[in-house]
Enzyme design. Sequence first.
Site, mmCIF file in Angstrom:
data_model
loop_
_atom_site.group_PDB
_atom_site.id
_atom_site.type_symbol
_atom_site.label_atom_id
_atom_site.label_comp_id
_atom_site.label_asym_id
_atom_site.label_seq_id
_atom_site.Cartn_x
_atom_site.Cartn_y
_atom_site.Cartn_z
ATOM 1 N N LYS A 116 34.617 36.637 34.002
ATOM 2 C CA LYS A 116 35.134 38.025 33.157
ATOM 3 C C LYS A 116 35.190 37.703 31.712
ATOM 4 C CE LYS A 116 38.596 38.359 36.985
ATOM 5 N NZ LYS A 116 38.086 39.354 37.699
ATOM 6 N N GLU A 200 45.137 38.484 28.981
ATOM 7 C CA GLU A 200 45.127 40.212 28.801
ATOM 8 C C GLU A 200 46.549 40.751 28.777
ATOM 9 O OE1 GLU A 200 41.169 41.092 31.455
ATOM 10 O OE2 GLU A 200 42.971 42.168 31.885
ATOM 11 N N HIS A 235 46.593 43.312 44.977
ATOM 12 C CA HIS A 235 45.447 43.414 44.878
ATOM 13 C C HIS A 235 44.340 43.731 45.699
ATOM 14 C CE1 HIS A 235 47.646 42.106 41.078
ATOM 15 N NE2 HIS A 235 47.617 40.735 41.664
ATOM 16 N N ARG A 292 27.399 44.773 43.752
ATOM 17 C CA ARG A 292 27.087 44.986 45.439
ATOM 18 C C ARG A 292 27.570 46.083 45.863
ATOM 19 N NH1 ARG A 292 32.628 44.816 46.399
ATOM 20 N NH2 ARG A 292 33.604 43.190 45.497
HETATM 21 P P1 ADP Z 1 40.021 40.216 40.503
HETATM 22 O O1 ADP Z 1 38.542 40.005 40.264
HETATM 23 O O2 ADP Z 1 40.660 38.751 40.826
HETATM 24 O O3 ADP Z 1 40.208 41.036 41.697
HETATM 25 P P2 ADP Z 1 40.743 42.209 38.538
HETATM 26 O O4 ADP Z 1 40.492 41.843 37.255
HETATM 27 O O5 ADP Z 1 39.646 42.971 39.434
HETATM 28 O O6 ADP Z 1 40.806 40.625 39.374
HETATM 29 O O7 ADP Z 1 42.129 42.430 38.740
HETATM 30 C C1 ADP Z 1 42.631 42.698 40.075
HETATM 31 C C2 ADP Z 1 43.680 43.694 40.144
HETATM 32 O O8 ADP Z 1 45.103 43.448 39.334
HETATM 33 C C3 ADP Z 1 43.265 45.129 39.522
HETATM 34 O O9 ADP Z 1 42.801 45.988 40.568
HETATM 35 C C4 ADP Z 1 44.639 45.676 39.012
HETATM 36 O O10 ADP Z 1 45.139 46.057 40.154
HETATM 37 C C5 ADP Z 1 45.413 44.310 38.445
HETATM 38 N N1 ADP Z 1 45.201 43.895 37.019
HETATM 39 C C6 ADP Z 1 43.961 43.534 36.524
HETATM 40 N N2 ADP Z 1 43.968 43.104 35.198
HETATM 41 C C7 ADP Z 1 45.398 44.048 34.839
HETATM 42 C C8 ADP Z 1 45.968 44.071 33.489
HETATM 43 N N3 ADP Z 1 45.630 43.556 32.292
HETATM 44 N N4 ADP Z 1 47.195 44.860 33.706
HETATM 45 C C9 ADP Z 1 47.545 45.276 34.750
HETATM 46 N N5 ADP Z 1 47.153 45.110 36.036
HETATM 47 C C10 ADP Z 1 45.880 44.460 36.155
#
Ligand code: ADP
Length: 512
Positions: A116, A200, A235, A292
């Site tokens: 990331k 973040e 999630h 993917r």
């Molecule tokens: P992973 O790869 O573990 O799935 P992501 O970065 O895709 O992690 O984040 C998973 C979920 O968490 C996102 O779909 C969203 O719902 C929530 N999320 C991620 N980053 C943030 C953020 N900065 N603020 C609020 N919600 C977030």
Amino acid sequence: MLRKVLIANRGEIALRVVRACREMGIASVAVYSDADAAAPHVREADEAVHIGPAPSSESYLKGDNIIAVAKRVGADAIHPGYGFLSEREWFARAVRDAGLIWIGPPAEAIGATGSKTAARQLAMAHDVPIVPGTTEPLRDAAEAVATAAKFGYPVLLKAAAGGGGKGMRVVRSADEIAGALDSAKREALNAFGDDAVYVEKYIEGPRHVEIQVLADAHGTVISLGERECSVQRRHQKMIEEAPSVAVSPELRKRMGDAAVRFAKAAGYVNAGTCEFLLDAHGEFYFLEMNTRIQVEHPVTELVTGIDLVQWQLRIAAGEAITFDAPTAPRGWAIECRITAEDPSNGFFPSTGRIRYLHVPSGPGVRWDSGVETGSDVGLTYDPMLAKLIVWGEDRAHAVARMHRALEELVVDGVESSREFHLRVMEDDEFRRGDIEIQWLERRLPSIVGAQASPEQVRTAAIAAALLADQERRARAGGSLAGAPGAAVTPAPAASAPVSAWAERARREGLRR
Ligand code: ADP
């Protein structure tokens, strides 16, 4: 053109790839574990090879063995589906090194986007907006506190190697940081073997909107528009749609351009997805790229008319993209993930044999599934039984159609999320498109607790009595559906009024 494709996956996505191959005149090879010997994907493929016991670590994740099988059966390519080996850089490289075609992005592109923090750096360098925060792993809690103070609380600690929501912690004040950092690091180390964590800004109430891209090996990268995946629980996406009520043509163009810029920067080839958060003010932030085919790809297929899996195969074979990016989606598509979980009991996983499955059909309905009547549902793999996808002229039409299709669906033998999806389709906020990523968690009590009207209960009681009667007669006739060793026959006769309510009533023990 490819001649023979080995599919390193199972369930609905394996069957999806078999179908794409068959339409293109390409031979397909399924692989299967002990648990999947009788699975539809095994029967439908042109060939099938047993690869080991049920646990995926001993079968679907044994990449070297799968490559050896591909060589042995004379396959020229491997399609990884989603999950399992699909985003393992080493596997993409090993497939290529074995002289086989990898139906996915180059290993280098998986590497460039896999972390990331690395993906955030790449995005920033190419003018793709990211959530404010750091792009380097944190050294210690003091640095986390200083960074959080700069961006303001709440913040989100995230594992650089993260996936599936693991290694993520929301922190609302400075005194919570040290503890949250420790536990995020520990979880990340356990799950990914890497304890790098960064910060973040935590965005309150955003939508999850992602852009499907398609990139060929000749430098053409196009956007196929957005999918809205805000209906999530822990999630995990549960319902997806295309397009999104929150995306105007102008925003679609800007998000599409950003996704294309990112894909180009990553050296991306094949189908991929850039995930974004979209806040209430229409600002979007890049989260990550999924390298993917996605579970939810069908909604894009339905509003663009483009077969994404076939294009994966074409692109892997070296074909150039010959069409322009669609300027606008056509109509509306919604997907519900039908899982073997009991929504009324905290989505507790349900196991057993599917005694009877009645699949919805009719106009605008698509059913992508890896199970059928007689399938055993265990705990070894993902609880998703099927994806129910509908197309409508507009969103209201698609919602009405999904509701109708869900009413037709009968899953008997295991609990399923069908009822939950029906209630969501009836929910006022959902019908208005008033959703964001925390919506479902907030709304769940009222959705799961939604009561049937007295009229519905009466209808259900009558239907349940009729159904019980049918079953008694069937048993008297000597065939006991679902009994061990017996041929599995559909329990209800065609004339029985097996409505959604009958099934519900039977489950809940409502009897006259
Ligand atoms: P992973 O790869 O573990 O799935 P992501 O970065 O895709 O992690 O984040 C998973 C979920 O968490 C996102 O779909 C969203 O719902 C929530 N999320 C991620 N980053 C943030 C953020 N900065 N603020 C609020 N919600 C977030």
